[in-house]
Design an enzyme around this catalytic site. Structure first.
Site, PDB file in Angstrom:
ATOM      1  N   HIS A 111      22.629 -21.122  -7.288  1.00 57.22           N
ATOM      2  CA  HIS A 111      21.474 -21.175  -6.333  1.00 57.22           C
ATOM      3  C   HIS A 111      21.195 -20.372  -5.090  1.00 57.22           C
ATOM      4  O   HIS A 111      20.264 -20.003  -4.624  1.00 57.22           O
ATOM      5  CB  HIS A 111      21.653 -22.731  -5.613  1.00 57.22           C
ATOM      6  N   ARG A 165       4.803 -17.729 -14.449  1.00 59.49           N
ATOM      7  CA  ARG A 165       5.866 -18.026 -15.553  1.00 59.49           C
ATOM      8  C   ARG A 165       6.549 -19.540 -15.171  1.00 59.49           C
ATOM      9  O   ARG A 165       7.448 -19.626 -14.281  1.00 59.49           O
ATOM     10  CB  ARG A 165       7.008 -17.084 -15.650  1.00 59.49           C
ATOM     11  N   ARG A 192       0.672 -20.181 -16.929  1.00 59.89           N
ATOM     12  CA  ARG A 192       1.326 -20.226 -18.381  1.00 59.89           C
ATOM     13  C   ARG A 192       2.170 -21.454 -18.456  1.00 59.89           C
ATOM     14  O   ARG A 192       2.784 -21.849 -17.814  1.00 59.89           O
ATOM     15  CB  ARG A 192       2.217 -19.174 -18.486  1.00 59.89           C
ATOM     16  N   GLU A 221       1.046 -12.343 -28.427  1.00 58.22           N
ATOM     17  CA  GLU A 221       2.379 -11.804 -28.086  1.00 58.22           C
ATOM     18  C   GLU A 221       2.958 -11.905 -29.748  1.00 58.22           C
ATOM     19  O   GLU A 221       4.021 -11.592 -29.648  1.00 58.22           O
ATOM     20  CB  GLU A 221       3.025 -12.452 -27.200  1.00 58.22           C
ATOM     21  N   ASN A 281       5.825  -7.651 -24.028  1.00 59.74           N
ATOM     22  CA  ASN A 281       7.153  -7.751 -24.275  1.00 59.74           C
ATOM     23  C   ASN A 281       7.618  -8.410 -25.497  1.00 59.74           C
ATOM     24  O   ASN A 281       8.636  -7.918 -26.228  1.00 59.74           O
ATOM     25  CB  ASN A 281       7.764  -8.696 -23.148  1.00 59.74           C
ATOM     26  N   ASP A 282       7.077  -9.565 -25.814  1.00 63.03           N
ATOM     27  CA  ASP A 282       7.237 -10.111 -27.052  1.00 63.03           C
ATOM     28  C   ASP A 282       6.556  -9.478 -28.288  1.00 63.03           C
ATOM     29  O   ASP A 282       7.019  -9.357 -29.455  1.00 63.03           O
ATOM     30  CB  ASP A 282       6.749 -11.653 -27.143  1.00 63.03           C
ATOM     31  N   ARG A 285      14.446  -7.751 -27.923  1.00 61.62           N
ATOM     32  CA  ARG A 285      14.435  -7.661 -26.580  1.00 61.62           C
ATOM     33  C   ARG A 285      15.770  -7.597 -25.751  1.00 61.62           C
ATOM     34  O   ARG A 285      15.962  -7.137 -24.833  1.00 61.62           O
ATOM     35  CB  ARG A 285      13.163  -7.776 -26.110  1.00 61.62           C
ATOM     36  N   CYS A 337      -0.192  -8.965 -19.592  1.00 61.73           N
ATOM     37  CA  CYS A 337       0.757  -9.332 -18.568  1.00 61.73           C
ATOM     38  C   CYS A 337       2.214  -9.018 -18.937  1.00 61.73           C
ATOM     39  O   CYS A 337       3.051  -9.367 -18.339  1.00 61.73           O
ATOM     40  CB  CYS A 337       0.563 -10.811 -18.348  1.00 61.73           C
TER      41      CYS A 337
HETATM   42  C1  PEP Z   1       5.339 -11.228 -22.859  1.00 61.50           C
HETATM   43  O1  PEP Z   1       6.059 -11.674 -23.936  1.00 61.50           O
HETATM   44  O2  PEP Z   1       4.969 -10.027 -22.673  1.00 61.50           O
HETATM   45  C2  PEP Z   1       5.292 -11.840 -21.553  1.00 61.50           C
HETATM   46  C3  PEP Z   1       4.769 -11.565 -20.675  1.00 61.50           C
HETATM   47  O3  PEP Z   1       6.046 -13.140 -21.495  1.00 61.50           O
HETATM   48  P1  PEP Z   1       7.728 -13.217 -21.337  1.00 61.50           P
HETATM   49  O4  PEP Z   1       8.016 -11.850 -20.840  1.00 61.50           O
HETATM   50  O5  PEP Z   1       7.881 -14.296 -20.161  1.00 61.50           O
HETATM   51  O6  PEP Z   1       8.078 -13.712 -22.642  1.00 61.50           O
HETATM   52 MG    MG Z   2       6.508 -13.650 -23.943  1.00 59.84          MG
END
Ligand code: PEP
Ligand code: MG
Length: 581
Positions: free
Chosen positions: A189, A297, A333, A432, A455-456, A466, A503
């Site tokens: 925390h 998020r 989201r 994604e 990212n995904d 990842r 994003c």
């Molecule tokens: C992504 O997957 O690109 C994304 C923005 O979501 P997260 O990184 O929260 O999985």
């Molecule tokens: Mg993602």
């Protein structure tokens, strides 16, 4: 040099103030039977006073760092109402004839030792909570003054064995240059709060610091690398002072373009939005001149607590974010837990492949009450701004339709309860998964917008975890397969005439900017510290030039070739601003 764990970014240079541990002078003699009732009265009075004080701190903290961090104190209030903790204290008073403060101290020691023995980070954090709240109760029973920090306004680096959330809540970030603690983890925390307050923090210094640092010692603390220098020489001080100044200067220089519209030299406008996970992060985003929030998020609202957040709590947070954005778009989201994001109180099954498992929208479509609670909270906040809903990890039309059916139920429930909301709230999906890319044309007919989660998408397109260090060199956003995925997605959105954003981390990567310009995406959403470096570069580019660059990129057969093409249009001045961001 002492190596700890960097828990909150930033450099602090200054004198140490070593926080003494709370030591208690406890009565040794037993109490008389006749005094039992008096001891219980004292105990209950102490609990009442402690609760009032915690509620006050919660309110104060809400003002400073936002609603969700202030919920930390709910855990403390819950301990004071916990029947097991209370029974232990009452039992010691009643059966062993010990004074209330002795019973409280023994109960704290009992639970702390028990939790500490468990090999579980979460329980260790709870031990810290018990110690913190127990010490507060002891303070009231003994009438002992709280340890105070230096009253003069000379800023200092705070050194402590461990720092409780309530101690942190009392700190004035203006007076505290940085914090070093012996105990602690980056997920505690206190670490969360230090980050939220923007205070550099190094934790986990363990025995390395014990007795080594005295109040008044000169320190340098680097919250990024986790390094603390004790009595540094002039050369080292000069080096860190320069680094500190460079960081400040780069940030300052970029502030000059905050009010300039994000637009290329030939007139292509691009919305530059922020990815956030808390209200405090929103403040940082606003100070970077964000055009809105392209990704909230929300799972972080569900983490680091004891139970699911209720509709009302969620509504308060979403509404505050919407209010602060003053009409700028806010994409919320829905819950994206599972994979690397676990909830301690929500038993997710052990899985062979959690990233391909029971997670995100899959959980929401299964636990419909949990999902609808969130949807109702978002809908209610929709009257306070330009709120949009986004579903993560979508792989089929069926999922979108099932989610929308629950959204309609949530709307119905709100109507029946007499709540107002935006009936035609926009709904979008994250692209994604490769499956979503392949059916992007079909998905585009079902929703109002897309946001590409690179990212995904990179992870699933290349089948490269990842989180796995061993294959991180294979995690390649600039892979020809990824480029084709991006092109196909944006073209589907364009044909359907829906808003298209990005994003994932690639949105804030300076090298990728020509790709987004060539594809003509509408919005890039990124961590706040990337917004101004991206804008600075955008202002110097032409969309027309990006198109020919993109043709070259499409002709590339390897990632290496793609990097070479992108490197040609990429100057080192921008690179340095990105590195500092
Ligand atoms: C992504 O997957 O690109 C994304 C923005 O979501 P997260 O990184 O929260 O999985
Ligand atoms: Mg993602």
């Amino acid at each position: 040099m002492i190596q700890g764990i960097g828990a909150s970014f930033g450099i602090a240079i200054g004198k140490a103030f070593v926080l003494p541990n709370w030591e208690w002078d406890l009565p040794e003699q037993k109490i008389d039977v006749a005094d039992l009732a008096r001891e219980f009265d004292r105990l209950y009075e102490g609990i009442r006073t402690s609760k009032v004080e915690i509620e006050q701190m919660k309110d104060e903290l809400r003002e400073v760092v936002g609603t969700e961090e202030s919920y930390i104190f709910d855990a403390h209030l819950a301990i004071l109402e916990d029947p097991v903790f209370m029974n232990e204290i009452q039992g010691i008073i009643q059966r062993q004839y010990k004074a209330a403060e002795v019973a409280v101290k023994e109960a704290i020691d009992h639970f702390v030792t028990m939790f500490d023995l468990l090999d579980d980070e979460y329980m260790k954090e709870r031990a810290l909570d018990i110690k913190d709240v127990g010490n507060r109760l002891l303070k009231h029973l003994l009438g002992a003054p709280e340890i105070t920090l230096p009253a003069d306004t000379q800023p200092f680096i705070l050194v402590a064995k461990e720092l409780s959330p309530s101690q942190l809540a009392h700190l004035n970030p203006k007076h505290v240059l940085g914090i070093a603690t012996l105990a602690g983890s980056t997920t505690s925390h206190s670490s969360i709060m230090a980050r939220a307050l923007g205070i550099p923090l190094v934790v986990g210094l363990e025995s390395k610091l014990e007795d080594a640092i005295q109040t008044g010692d000169y320190l340098i603390l680097d919250g990024a690398s986790g390094i603390v220098h004790l009595e540094p020489d002039t050369e080292l001080t000069k080096h860190y002072s320069e680094l500190h100044a460079l960081q400040k200067e780069a940030t300052q220089r970029l502030k000059g373009i905050i009010d300039i519209k994000p637009m290329t030299k030939d007139g292509k406008e691009m919305e530059l939005a922020a990815n956030i996970s808390s209200l405090k992060e929103l403040d940082v985003a606003l100070s970077s001149g964000t055009n809105g929030v392209g990704l909230f998020r929300t799972e972080f609202l569900y983490m680091d607590r004891h139970r699911l957040p209720q509709e009302e709590e969620q509504f308060e947070v979403y509404r505050s974010v919407a209010d602060k954005l003053e009409g700028r778009p806010l994409i919320i989201r829905t819950l994206d837990i599972g994979g690397d994001k676990q909830l301690d109180y929500f038993e997710l099954p052990e899985e062979e492949n959690p990233f391909l498992g029971y997670r995100a929208i899959r959980i929401c479509l299964d636990k419909t009450d949990l999902f609808k609670t969130q949807l109702r909270a978002i809908l209610r906040a929709s009257c306070h701004g330009k709120v949009k809903i986004m579903y993560p990890l979508i792989s089929s039309i069926d999922e979108v339709r099932a989610a929308n059916a629950l959204l309609n139920e949530a709307k119905q429930e709100l109507t029946e309860a007499g709540h107002r909301f935006q009936e035609d709230i926009e709904v979008g999906v994250m692209i994604e998964l490769p499956a979503a890319v392949m059916i992007a044309d079909l998905l585009a007919e079902e929703v109002d917008f897309f946001s590409i989660g690179t990212n995904d998408l990179v992870q699933f397109t290349l089948a490269v975890d990842r989180m796995n260090d061993q294959i991180s060199h294979m995690y390649e956003p600039f892979h020809p397969a990824v480029l084709r995925m991006l092109k196909q997605t944006v073209e589907a959105a364009k044909r359907a005439g829906i808003h298209i954003g990005v994003c994932g981390e690639m949105a804030g990567d300076l090298r990728a900017l020509p790709i987004w310009l060539a594809l003509d995406v509408d919005e890039l959403s990124m961590s706040s510290n990337a917004i101004l470096p991206i804008k600075e570069r955008l202002l110097r580019l032409k969309q027309e030039d990006s198109r020919s660059t993109f043709d070259e990129l499409l002709a590339c057969r390897t990632s290496k070739e793609i990097h070479e093409v992108l490197a040609r249009g990429y100057d080192s001045r921008s690179a340095s601003t990105n590195a500092l961001a």
